[in-house]
Design a protein around this motif. Sequence first.
Motif, short mmCIF file in Angstrom:
data_model
loop_
_atom_site.label_atom_id
_atom_site.label_comp_id
_atom_site.label_asym_id
_atom_site.label_seq_id
_atom_site.Cartn_x
_atom_site.Cartn_y
_atom_site.Cartn_z
N LYS A 28 0.78 -1.36 0.02
CA LYS A 28 -0.18 -0.16 0.00
C LYS A 28 1.11 1.22 0.10
O LYS A 28 2.14 1.17 0.58
CB LYS A 28 -0.77 0.18 1.23
N ASP A 32 -1.45 5.50 3.04
CA ASP A 32 -2.69 4.61 3.38
C ASP A 32 -2.32 4.16 4.67
O ASP A 32 -2.85 3.87 5.80
CB ASP A 32 -2.99 3.54 2.48
N VAL A 33 -0.85 3.70 4.92
CA VAL A 33 -0.47 2.91 6.18
C VAL A 33 -0.67 4.28 7.11
O VAL A 33 -0.95 4.09 8.39
CB VAL A 33 0.96 2.55 6.24
N TYR A 36 -4.03 4.66 8.30
CA TYR A 36 -4.33 3.44 9.26
C TYR A 36 -3.89 3.60 10.39
O TYR A 36 -4.72 3.41 11.30
CB TYR A 36 -3.94 2.11 8.52
N GLU A 39 -6.19 6.21 11.90
CA GLU A 39 -7.65 5.81 12.54
C GLU A 39 -7.79 4.74 13.59
O GLU A 39 -8.87 4.28 14.03
CB GLU A 39 -8.12 4.79 11.13
N ASN A 40 -6.65 4.28 13.77
CA ASN A 40 -6.46 3.05 14.79
C ASN A 40 -6.02 3.28 16.01
O ASN A 40 -6.11 2.40 17.16
CB ASN A 40 -6.01 1.54 14.15
N TYR A 130 -0.07 -5.00 7.29
CA TYR A 130 -0.97 -3.84 6.33
C TYR A 130 -0.32 -3.33 5.42
O TYR A 130 -1.12 -3.01 4.43
CB TYR A 130 -1.48 -2.83 7.54
#
Length: 160
Positions: A28, A32-33, A36, A39-40, A130
């Motif tokens: 990715k 995007d990483v 991620y 978001e987490n 991921y």
Amino acid sequence: MQEPTPEMVQSWKETYKTFRPGLKPNKKPIQDVIAYLKENYPVIDRTEQKLLQIVIENVTLNEHSAHKIPPGKPPLAQVFQIENTGTGKSLYENQDEIFKGCPVIVGFELESGYFMVEGSSQLWDELFIYRGLDEEDLNNYYLVAEYVACIQKTGHPARK
């Protein structure tokens, strides 16, 4: 976190031979990483020049990573610290003994797609799975073996 032994290298090569044929490029983009991660986990930006320079040097002093920086582009780092609250709390509760009491720091080099994690092998495994591997990474027996080990350790299914 140790000098590889001939036995370790042989094991990586065997893992590569077993699993490489079934793997496809799935890397990715680094943005995007980062998304991620944000978001987490609760993160705060770390902008100290010393931290940014560590990330940059980890890329520029590593032949495999350095040549992934496009010609004419300077390396560009971004660093975050995971807060010890909410979902970040579990990372601190599950720190390896060597990291106990240390902040969890995540560094990204935006041009090469490199990332590093200090303070949590659990988060490194999660982000490595991921992010995935590109075609070049898939030709590196160590990276393939590490990717497979992370998947096996976490029980996370490999992405195609």
